[in-house]
Design a protein around this motif. Structure first.
Motif, PDB file in Angstrom:
ATOM      1  N   PHE A 360      37.513  23.208  44.392  1.00  8.84           N
ATOM      2  CA  PHE A 360      38.951  23.498  44.096  1.00  8.84           C
ATOM      3  C   PHE A 360      39.298  23.519  42.995  1.00  8.84           C
ATOM      4  N   ALA A 361      39.252  22.438  42.330  1.00  5.48           N
ATOM      5  CA  ALA A 361      39.469  22.327  40.848  1.00  5.48           C
ATOM      6  C   ALA A 361      39.079  23.067  39.906  1.00  5.48           C
ATOM      7  N   LEU A 362      38.110  23.759  40.115  1.00  3.52           N
ATOM      8  CA  LEU A 362      37.573  24.788  39.330  1.00  3.52           C
ATOM      9  C   LEU A 362      38.133  26.208  39.312  1.00  3.52           C
ATOM     10  N   VAL A 363      38.658  26.562  40.735  1.00  8.05           N
ATOM     11  CA  VAL A 363      39.449  27.652  40.943  1.00  8.05           C
ATOM     12  C   VAL A 363      41.182  27.594  40.890  1.00  8.05           C
ATOM     13  N   ALA A 364      41.488  26.375  40.803  1.00  7.85           N
ATOM     14  CA  ALA A 364      42.845  26.351  40.789  1.00  7.85           C
ATOM     15  C   ALA A 364      43.661  26.958  39.620  1.00  7.85           C
ATOM     16  N   PRO A 365      43.168  26.920  38.440  1.00  9.70           N
ATOM     17  CA  PRO A 365      44.107  27.680  37.409  1.00  9.70           C
ATOM     18  C   PRO A 365      44.136  29.247  37.976  1.00  9.70           C
ATOM     19  N   ILE A 366      43.277  29.875  38.407  1.00 10.09           N
ATOM     20  CA  ILE A 366      43.445  31.287  38.863  1.00 10.09           C
ATOM     21  C   ILE A 366      44.188  31.224  40.016  1.00 10.09           C
ATOM     22  N   LYS A 367      44.159  30.204  40.989  1.00  6.23           N
ATOM     23  CA  LYS A 367      45.145  30.357  42.047  1.00  6.23           C
ATOM     24  C   LYS A 367      46.598  30.367  41.677  1.00  6.23           C
ATOM     25  N   VAL A 368      46.820  29.382  40.727  1.00  7.89           N
ATOM     26  CA  VAL A 368      48.178  29.145  40.096  1.00  7.89           C
ATOM     27  C   VAL A 368      48.766  30.568  39.362  1.00  7.89           C
ATOM     28  N   LEU A 369      48.083  31.204  38.514  1.00  8.25           N
ATOM     29  CA  LEU A 369      48.173  32.331  37.915  1.00  8.25           C
ATOM     30  C   LEU A 369      48.531  33.451  38.862  1.00  8.25           C
ATOM     31  N   ASN A 370      47.714  33.639  39.922  1.00  9.51           N
ATOM     32  CA  ASN A 370      48.247  34.477  40.949  1.00  9.51           C
ATOM     33  C   ASN A 370      49.381  34.222  41.524  1.00  9.51           C
ATOM     34  N   MET A 371      49.776  32.848  41.914  1.00 13.07           N
ATOM     35  CA  MET A 371      51.059  32.568  42.398  1.00 13.07           C
ATOM     36  C   MET A 371      52.150  32.949  41.639  1.00 13.07           C
ATOM     37  N   ILE A 372      52.223  32.566  40.413  1.00 12.66           N
ATOM     38  CA  ILE A 372      53.091  33.055  39.422  1.00 12.66           C
ATOM     39  C   ILE A 372      53.123  34.327  39.297  1.00 12.66           C
ATOM     40  N   LEU A 373      52.284  35.129  39.054  1.00 11.18           N
ATOM     41  CA  LEU A 373      52.238  36.506  38.322  1.00 11.18           C
ATOM     42  C   LEU A 373      52.462  37.182  39.829  1.00 11.18           C
ATOM     43  N   GLY A 374      51.878  37.185  40.737  1.00 10.89           N
ATOM     44  CA  GLY A 374      52.093  38.135  42.019  1.00 10.89           C
ATOM     45  C   GLY A 374      53.007  37.761  42.817  1.00 10.89           C
ATOM     46  N   GLY A 375      52.969  36.405  43.229  1.00 12.12           N
ATOM     47  CA  GLY A 375      54.095  35.657  44.140  1.00 12.12           C
ATOM     48  C   GLY A 375      55.305  35.646  43.481  1.00 12.12           C
ATOM     49  N   GLY A 376      55.637  35.660  42.040  1.00  8.99           N
ATOM     50  CA  GLY A 376      56.911  35.511  41.784  1.00  8.99           C
ATOM     51  C   GLY A 376      57.368  36.687  40.838  1.00  8.99           C
ATOM     52  N   ILE A 377      56.521  36.983  39.692  1.00  6.63           N
ATOM     53  CA  ILE A 377      56.987  37.925  38.479  1.00  6.63           C
ATOM     54  C   ILE A 377      56.778  39.336  39.231  1.00  6.63           C
ATOM     55  N   VAL A 378      55.979  39.793  39.418  1.00  5.02           N
ATOM     56  CA  VAL A 378      55.791  41.249  39.877  1.00  5.02           C
ATOM     57  C   VAL A 378      56.641  41.521  41.145  1.00  5.02           C
ATOM     58  N   ARG A 379      56.826  40.767  42.005  1.00  3.48           N
ATOM     59  CA  ARG A 379      57.552  40.920  43.045  1.00  3.48           C
ATOM     60  C   ARG A 379      59.160  40.859  42.705  1.00  3.48           C
ATOM     61  N   SER A 380      59.495  40.396  41.915  1.00  4.45           N
ATOM     62  CA  SER A 380      60.674  40.176  41.439  1.00  4.45           C
ATOM     63  C   SER A 380      61.605  41.759  41.439  1.00  4.45           C
ATOM     64  N   GLY A 381      60.727  42.733  40.998  1.00  2.00           N
ATOM     65  CA  GLY A 381      61.445  43.931  40.829  1.00  2.00           C
ATOM     66  C   GLY A 381      61.412  44.699  42.291  1.00  2.00           C
ATOM     67  N   GLY A 382      60.843  43.936  43.313  1.00  2.00           N
ATOM     68  CA  GLY A 382      61.074  44.620  44.343  1.00  2.00           C
ATOM     69  C   GLY A 382      60.113  45.831  44.965  1.00  2.00           C
ATOM     70  N   LYS A 383      59.022  45.957  43.887  1.00  2.00           N
ATOM     71  CA  LYS A 383      57.923  46.795  44.134  1.00  2.00           C
ATOM     72  C   LYS A 383      56.882  45.944  44.964  1.00  2.00           C
TER      73      LYS A 383
END
Length: 445
Positions: A360-383
Motif C-alpha cells: 500500500f505504501a508503494l502505491v499510495a502516492p498514486i492513489k492520492v494524486l487520483n483523489m485530488i485530480l480526479g475526485g476534486g479538480i477535474v470534477r469541479s467543472g461539472g464534467k
C-alpha cells in the motif's frame, strides 16, 4: 507572495479540518478493530466484509455530496444564495432516498448479501448480524455528509470536525462497554460494536445539524428548503449526478469484488487485509482534505470564470498532495511492524498484514494524486462523465481482471495480489493527467 499566502491559508482552513476528521474516523476504526480483534480472526474478518458492503452506500452517498459541493461552490462563486439552498435541498433529498433503499436491503436480506463475500458459514452469520444493525446508521450518515459539505463550502470546515470528535468519544466508550460487557451490561461482542457505531453516527448528525442551523443564523439569513431547480436545472443536475453515481457505485462494486477475492483466499488472508483497512484510511484521510479543498476552491474560481486562477491553483494542490503522500508512505514503511503488533491475532496474520501495508505504501502516492485530480479538480467543472469513463476503465478493464489472474490463476499470496490489482491506479492517473493538461474540464455552470 501575499496572494499565495492567502491561498495557502484558505486551503488549510478547509483541508486541515477535513483531514483531521477523516483521520479521526480512521483512528476510530483502528480502536474498533483493536477491540474486535480481541474476539479472534473470524470476528474481525466478518466485520471487515460487512463493512465492505456498507461502504457501497457510503461511497454512493458521498458521490451525491460531491455533486452538492460542485453546485454549491459554483453558485457561491456567482453569489446566488437561492440556488445554493436549492442545490443542498435537492441533494439532501436524493441522499435520504438512497439511505432508505440501503436500509431496507440490509434489514431484509443481510444473510444473502454476506453470502456473496464468503462461503464460511460462521463468518457469514457474524457479518450478517453486524450488517443488520449498522443499517440504522445510513439515514443519520446521509444528513451528516450533506450538511458537512455545505459547512465546508461556507469555509466552516472545523464544525464537522468538532462533531466527529464527540462522536469518536461516544463510539469508543460504548465499544468498550458493549463489546466486553462493562458497567453491568452483558458482553455483546460484534453486535455491541455495531450498536456503538449507530449511536455515534446519530450523535454526529445531531451535532452537525445544530452547527448548520447556527451557521445560517450567524450570516443573518435562514435556509430555505426548495426542490425548484427548474427543468434546465434538473437536466444539468442529472447529467452531473448520473456519471458520478455510476463511477462511485462501480468503483465501490469493484472494491467489493476485491474483498470477495480476498474472502475466498481464506480467513487468515481476509483478516490480514481487514487489519490494514484503518491504517490505509488514516493515511488517505490525512490528504483527503486537499481533494475537498480542491473541489471547493477550484469550483469557486470556475464559477467566477477565472480560469487562469483555477488552473494555477489546481497545479499547486497537486504538488502539495504528492509531497505529502511520499512523506506519509515513508513513515508507514517505518512504522508498519509496530502497527500490526497491537492486534491479538496469529503471527502469520500479522506478517501478511505487514506485507500488505508495504504494498500500500508503494502505491499510495498514486492513489492520492487520483483523489485530488480526479475526485476534486477535474470534477469541479461539472464534467463528471470524463472521470466516470476513466474510473470504469481502471477498475473493470485492469483492476478486477488483474485481481482474479493473480489470485486464482497465478495463486500468488495476498500482498502480491493487492499490489498487482492496485496498478490500475497508475493507468487512471496517466489518463487523468492528459485530461487535466488539455483543460477540457474547466467550465462554469
Amino acid at each position: 507572495m501575499g496572494t499565495n499566502h492567502a491561498f495557502i491559508k484558505t486551503v488549510l482552513s478547509i483541508a486541515v479540518p477535513v483531514a483531521l476528521q477523516c483521520m479521526l474516523q480512521s483512528s476510530f476504526s483502528i480502536i474498533d478493530q483493536i477491540m474486535i480483534g480481541q474476539l479472534g480472526s473470524v470476528s474481525i474478518a466478518a466485520v471487515g466484509l460487512a463493512g465492505k458492503f456498507s461502504s457501497i452506500y457510503q461511497v454512493v452517498v458521498s458521490a451525491i455530496a460531491v455533486v452538492a459541493g460542485i453546485m454549491i461552490a459554483q453558485y457561491m462563486g456567482k453569489g446566488e444564495q437561492a440556488q445554493v439552498d436549492r442545490s443542498l435541498s435537492v441533494n439532501l433529498a436524493a441522499a435520504i432516498l438512497l439511505a432508505l433503499g440501503f436500509t431496507a436491503a440490509c434489514l431484509g436480506v443481510p444473510g444473502h448479501i454476506m453470502s456473496i463475500y464468503t462461503e464460511d458459514a460462521a463468518m457469514c452469520a457474524v457479518a450478517a448480524s453486524y450488517l443488520r444493525l449498522i443499517a440504522f446508521t445510513f439515514l443519520p450518515m446521509a444528513g451528516a455528509i450533506l450538511l458537512s459539505t455545505m459547512l465546508r463550502c461556507m469555509e466552516r470546515a472545523s464544525l464537522p470536525l468538532y462533531a466527529s470528535i464527540v462522536a469518536a468519544i461516544v463510539n469508543t466508550g460504548l465499544n468498550y462497554v458493549l463489546i466486553f460487557g462493562k458497567l453491568g451490561f452483558a458482553p455483546m461482542g460484534v453486535d455491541g460494536a455495531a450498536i456503538a457505531t449507530v449511536m455515534a453516527q446519530l450523535a454526529n448528525f445531531l451535532l452537525i445539524l445544530g452547527a448548520f442551523l447556527m451557521s445560517y443564523r450567524k450570516t443573518g439569513g435562514s435556509f430555505h428548503f426548495s426542490l425548484s431547480l427548474g427543468a434546465e436545472g434538473y437536466r444539468q443536475y442529472i447529467w452531473m449526478l448520473l456519471p458520478i453515481l455510476v463511477t462511485e457505485f462501480m468503483w465501490s462494486l469493484g472494491e467489493n469484488v476485491y474483498a470477495s477475492i480476498y474472502g475466498h483466499m481464506g480467513t487468515i488472508a481476509c483478516a490480514a487485509m481487514t487489519l490494514t483497512n484503518p491504517i490505509q484510511g488514516l493515511m488517505i484521510g490525512a490528504l483527503s482534505g486537499l481533494s475537498q479543498a480542491a473541489g471547493i476552491l477550484i469550483g469557486k474560481s470556475l464559477g467566477k470564470r477565472d480560469y487562469d486562477e483555477a488552473y494555477g491553483n489546481a497545479k499547486k494542490l497537486v504538488w502539495y498532495g504528492l509531497r505529502g503522500a511520499i512523506l506519509l508512505s515513508a513513515l508507514l514503511i517505518a512504522a508498519k511492524s509496530f502497527y500490526v503488533d497491537i492486534y491479538a491475532v496469529e503471527d502469520v496474520t500479522k506478517k501478511i498484514a505487514s506485507d500488505i501495508l508495504l504494498a500500500f505504501a508503494l502505491v499510495a502516492p498514486i492513489k492520492v494524486l487520483n483523489m485530488i485530480l480526479g475526485g476534486g479538480i477535474v470534477r469541479s467543472g461539472g464534467k463528471t462523465k470524463l472521470i466516470m469513463w476513466i474510473d470504469l476503465m481502471g477498475t473493470w478493464i485492469f483492476g478486477v481482471p488483474l485481481g482474479y489472474l493473480s489470485a486464482f490463476v497465478l495463486n500468488l499470496p495476498i500482498p502480491y495480489v493487492y499490489f498487482i490489482l492496485s496498478l490500475e491506479e497508475a493507468v487512471r492517473l496517466l489518463v487523468t493527467v492528459i485530461v487535466f493538461k488539455k483543460k477540457i474540464w474547466m467550465q462554469s455552470l
